[in-house]
Each structure stands twice: as C-alpha cells, then as structure tokens.
Design an enzyme around this catalytic site. Structure first.
Site, PDB file in Angstrom:
ATOM      1  N   ARG A 183      48.299  -2.944  -0.183  1.00 49.99           N
ATOM      2  CA  ARG A 183      47.645  -3.405   1.031  1.00 49.99           C
ATOM      3  C   ARG A 183      46.138  -3.220   0.882  1.00 49.99           C
ATOM      4  O   ARG A 183      45.675  -2.638  -0.101  1.00 49.99           O
ATOM      5  CB  ARG A 183      48.194  -2.671   2.277  1.00 49.99           C
ATOM      6  CG  ARG A 183      48.279  -1.172   2.006  1.00 49.99           C
ATOM      7  CD  ARG A 183      47.878  -0.318   3.098  1.00 49.99           C
ATOM      8  NE  ARG A 183      46.556  -0.574   3.556  1.00 49.99           N
ATOM      9  CZ  ARG A 183      45.449  -0.089   2.984  1.00 49.99           C
ATOM     10  NH1 ARG A 183      45.497   0.665   1.906  1.00 49.99           N
ATOM     11  NH2 ARG A 183      44.273  -0.352   3.502  1.00 49.99           N
ATOM     12  N   ALA A 232      42.534  -5.767   1.759  1.00 53.24           N
ATOM     13  CA  ALA A 232      42.230  -7.165   1.431  1.00 53.24           C
ATOM     14  C   ALA A 232      41.994  -7.416  -0.068  1.00 53.24           C
ATOM     15  O   ALA A 232      42.641  -8.286  -0.664  1.00 53.24           O
ATOM     16  CB  ALA A 232      41.032  -7.621   2.268  1.00 53.24           C
ATOM     17  N   GLN A 292      47.163   4.262   8.227  1.00 50.95           N
ATOM     18  CA  GLN A 292      46.451   4.164   6.940  1.00 50.95           C
ATOM     19  C   GLN A 292      45.431   5.296   6.782  1.00 50.95           C
ATOM     20  O   GLN A 292      45.210   5.784   5.675  1.00 50.95           O
ATOM     21  CB  GLN A 292      45.719   2.814   6.836  1.00 50.95           C
ATOM     22  CG  GLN A 292      46.600   1.622   6.543  1.00 50.95           C
ATOM     23  CD  GLN A 292      47.062   0.942   7.806  1.00 50.95           C
ATOM     24  OE1 GLN A 292      47.148   1.564   8.869  1.00 50.95           O
ATOM     25  NE2 GLN A 292      47.377  -0.325   7.715  1.00 50.95           N
ATOM     26  N   ASP A 330      38.605  -7.859   6.467  1.00 47.14           N
ATOM     27  CA  ASP A 330      39.619  -8.756   5.906  1.00 47.14           C
ATOM     28  C   ASP A 330      39.130 -10.197   5.849  1.00 47.14           C
ATOM     29  O   ASP A 330      39.647 -10.998   5.086  1.00 47.14           O
ATOM     30  CB  ASP A 330      40.908  -8.668   6.717  1.00 47.14           C
ATOM     31  CG  ASP A 330      41.607  -7.354   6.415  1.00 47.14           C
ATOM     32  OD1 ASP A 330      41.202  -6.320   6.989  1.00 47.14           O
ATOM     33  OD2 ASP A 330      42.515  -7.360   5.565  1.00 47.14           O
TER      34      ASP A 330
HETATM   35  O1  MRU Z   1      46.966  -3.864   7.035  1.00 48.50           O
HETATM   36  P1  MRU Z   1      46.086  -3.353   5.933  1.00 48.50           P
HETATM   37  O2  MRU Z   1      46.294  -1.915   5.633  1.00 48.50           O
HETATM   38  O3  MRU Z   1      46.147  -4.242   4.702  1.00 48.50           O
HETATM   39  O4  MRU Z   1      44.612  -3.503   6.514  1.00 48.50           O
HETATM   40  C1  MRU Z   1      43.523  -3.109   5.728  1.00 48.50           C
HETATM   41  C2  MRU Z   1      42.214  -3.231   6.410  1.00 48.50           C
HETATM   42  O5  MRU Z   1      42.118  -3.687   7.525  1.00 48.50           O
HETATM   43  C3  MRU Z   1      41.008  -2.869   5.607  1.00 48.50           C
HETATM   44  O6  MRU Z   1      40.009  -2.354   6.431  1.00 48.50           O
HETATM   45  C4  MRU Z   1      40.486  -4.121   4.901  1.00 48.50           C
HETATM   46  O7  MRU Z   1      41.521  -4.813   4.259  1.00 48.50           O
HETATM   47  C5  MRU Z   1      39.427  -3.806   3.920  1.00 48.50           C
HETATM   48  S1  MRU Z   1      40.101  -2.902   2.533  1.00 48.50           S
HETATM   49  C6  MRU Z   1      38.825  -2.677   1.408  1.00 48.50           C
END
Ligand code: MRU
Length: 353
Positions: A57, A59, A203, A244
């Site tokens: 997970r 982005a 997270q 994202d």
């Molecule tokens: O649902 P996730 O855990 O994939 O969400 C991740 C985020 O929102 C992060 O802040 C984003 O992807 C940037 S990661 C460098």
C-alpha cells in the site's frame, strides 16, 4: 549533519518490495508490526489482489508493484514485438489498474510500461523488466531528494505531525513525508515527531511508528482525535503528509483525515507540507472534485483485531481518502522542487500542463 551527507543506511531499513527475478516478494503490511513476512507473488492477477487487499500500500509502492505485475504477466505471452505483446497484455494491465482507484501512481506506472512496450522490439520482455526496475530506482532517488528539499523548510528545533504511513513501506524506500522527517531528524531540524493512529486501518499506529523505531527515531503516537489539542499546544510547527493524487490546481487527495488536519493546522498557525514524487502529480485532473475517492468495506469500522466492537445492525461509511483544497497547503515538495502556496497558475508554471 547536512542534507547531502545523510547516512541512508542508518536512516532507511525497511523494504516493502523485493524483485527476485522470478517473483515479486511483498512485505505483508496487513500483519505488521508483529509479523514481518514476505509473500511471493508469481502472476499479475495475484499482484492486483495484493494491491487491493493492502498487502502492499502507499501510492508509489502500488505503482511499483503494478509495474512488476506487468513483468509477471509478460511471462505468459508469446509475441514477436512490443506492440503485439501490448495487445495481449492489455486485459492484465486493466485489471492491475482497477485494483485501487485513487492513487494516480498506479495508472502512471502502467502508462510508462505501455509506452516502452509500444516501441520495443523482440527483446520486449527485457525492456519491461528494465522499466520496472527504473521506476523503482527513480522512486528511491526522488524520495531522497525530497527529503533534503522538504527538511530545508523546517527550522531547527521544530516539531512535526504526520498522518498515515508515507515511509519506506509506502515507497521504494526512505519515504515521502517520512523521508522529510528522516532527513529533518538527521539534520537536527526536527526534535519532536508525532504520528496519528490513522483510523480505521491504523497505518500510523501499526506501520509509521514501527518504521521509525527501526531507525531509532523517537516518535509519539496520538489518537486521530488528539490532533487539534496537540496543534494548539505549540509543540508542532509543521504537519507533513504524503499524497495519492495532486491535481492541476494543487488540490491533494490523501488518506482520510488529512483535510481536517490541514484545517486545524491553518487555524492554529501551523504550516502544512505535502510531499510526493512527480508521479503523483496529475495535471489531467483539474481539481479535487474530479477524483474518485475509494470506499472500502465498512466492516473495517465495526471491529478491532477481528472482534466486533459495534452493535449488530449499525451502518458505517468508510471513505479512505479525502481532498485537501490547495488554499490550505503551504508547500508541495516534489523531487523537482518546492512549490509554495500552490494554485492552478503556479502548478502550470511548475509542472506544465
Ligand atoms: O490506503 P493507503 O494506506 O494506501 O493510503 C496511503 C496514503 O494515503 C499515503 O499518504 C499516500 O499514499 C502517500 S504514500 C508515500
């Protein structure tokens, strides 16, 4: 210690993806921090499933995983040229693309794989593998660059608050917002790090504070609902988050709860920084209203660690991203530089489109 001589071995211990030459190994983020298990994926649909199920997970990491997914899909294709292969691979590419909707890095990485394929000859399989490797290596380099650029905005002795996990676990390594925090700590600019739990998937609680612990970076976990109280206290000078998708007007989609942090930060005079590689910039999307916001299973809200905590029959709504309007953002940091007070004009000058 200056930004240019950060000891990356000291400040970057975790890797979420490992390409073995025959399979993609992913550090299963569903079971961290108590189990550190790499799982091997041998096909593109399995990789799409892993992205959807949050084995991997963040982005940039899902874009990199998807690129390796294309390399795996190519194993089943016989074709004399890249264009011929592309036709056969298109359904697998589309299934990878559909695995999560909000992070543009996924579509960006697949577009890169399509582009090199379209001009490749008989060695198209090697071309794909080289491109996936390049996407991963460039992400790590971008993160290190952003770490230096972002940290330079932070005055010595500052406190920061971050949200979700934007670290090595969410990228090829080092991280975006967490890269800025790593660099800022290494340089002595950041002396206090706070991380939100990031409900409902946690997270922050499960990944970010564990990841920082691997680097011996002292961090304090807070409940999401403690953020306003913390920012009011004066202990934090910057909120530093990832993204994202960054739209043409500077609006930013990021983990649910980001927008309310930006509102609270502005209220208490705390600065708000977004850190993301240029692969997260989506000039084709004019503003945040055009972004598809992923909604996940409401069951994530109804139980904790597999045990139901909410009365039977209660409904829940679980959007997992939100949009922060550009007017609440003090700086967007990419590997290309720092854009202060982003808006459509500045974004155009900086990122084209
Ligand atoms: O649902 P996730 O855990 O994939 O969400 C991740 C985020 O929102 C992060 O802040 C984003 O992807 C940037 S990661 C460098």
């Amino acid at each position: 210690m200056t930004a240019t001589n950060i000891d990356y071995d000291r400040y970057d211990h975790v890797r979420p993806l490992r390409w073995t030459g025959v399979a993609l190994e992913l550090l299963d983020q569903r079971v961290l921090p108590f189990k550190q298990e790499y799982r091997a994926f041998n096909g593109s649909d399995a990789v799409a499933g892993a992205i959807h199920d949050l084995v991997v997970r963040g982005a940039p990491a899902i874009g990199i995983a998807a690129a390796w997914g294309v390399v795996l899909a190519a194993r089943d294709v016989q074709a004399a040229s890249g264009t011929e292969a592309l036709q056969q691979l298109e359904p697998a590419l589309q299934r990878l693309n559909a695995s999560r909707p909000t992070a543009v890095n996924l579509a960006w990485a697949l577009a890169r794989m399509r582009r090199v394929l379209a001009s490749a000859g008989g060695d198209w399989q090697q071309v794909l593998e080289r491109e996936a490797g390049a996407i991963e290596a460039e992400d790590l380099a971008a993160n290190r660059r952003m770490g230096s650029l972002g940290a330079a905005l932070i005055a010595p002795g500052s406190g920061v608050l971050t949200h979700c996990n934007t670290g090595s676990l969410a990228t090829a390594g080092f991280g975006t917002a967490l890269g800025v925090i790593r660099a800022g700590v290494a340089e002595g600019r950041i002396t206090r790090v706070f991380a939100t739990e990031t409900r409902p998937w946690n997270q922050g609680a499960r990944l970010t504070v564990w990841e920082l612990q691997q680097d011996d970076i002292d961090a304090t976990l807070i409940a999401d609902s403690a953020a306003a109280h913390l920012l009011r206290s004066g202990a934090v000078q910057w909120v530093v988050v990832g993204a994202d998708r960054i739209c043409a007007n500077g609006d930013v989609a990021n983990k649910i709860g980001t927008c309310q942090l930006a509102i609270v930060a502005r209220h208490y005079g705390v600065k708000f920084m977004v850190v993301a590689p240029s692969s997260t910039v989506d000039i084709a999307t004019s503003d945040g209203d055009q972004i598809e916001i992923e909604e996940r299973d409401p069951a994530e809200l109804l139980s904790a660690r597999g045990e139901r905590t909410v009365a039977e029959g209660v409904r829940a709504w679980n959007p997992v991203f939100d949009v922060t309007p550009h007017g609440l953002i003090d700086a967007i940091v990419t590997e290309q530089g720092v854009l202060e007070r982003p808006d459509a004009d500045r974004m155009r000058q900086f990122h084209g489109g």
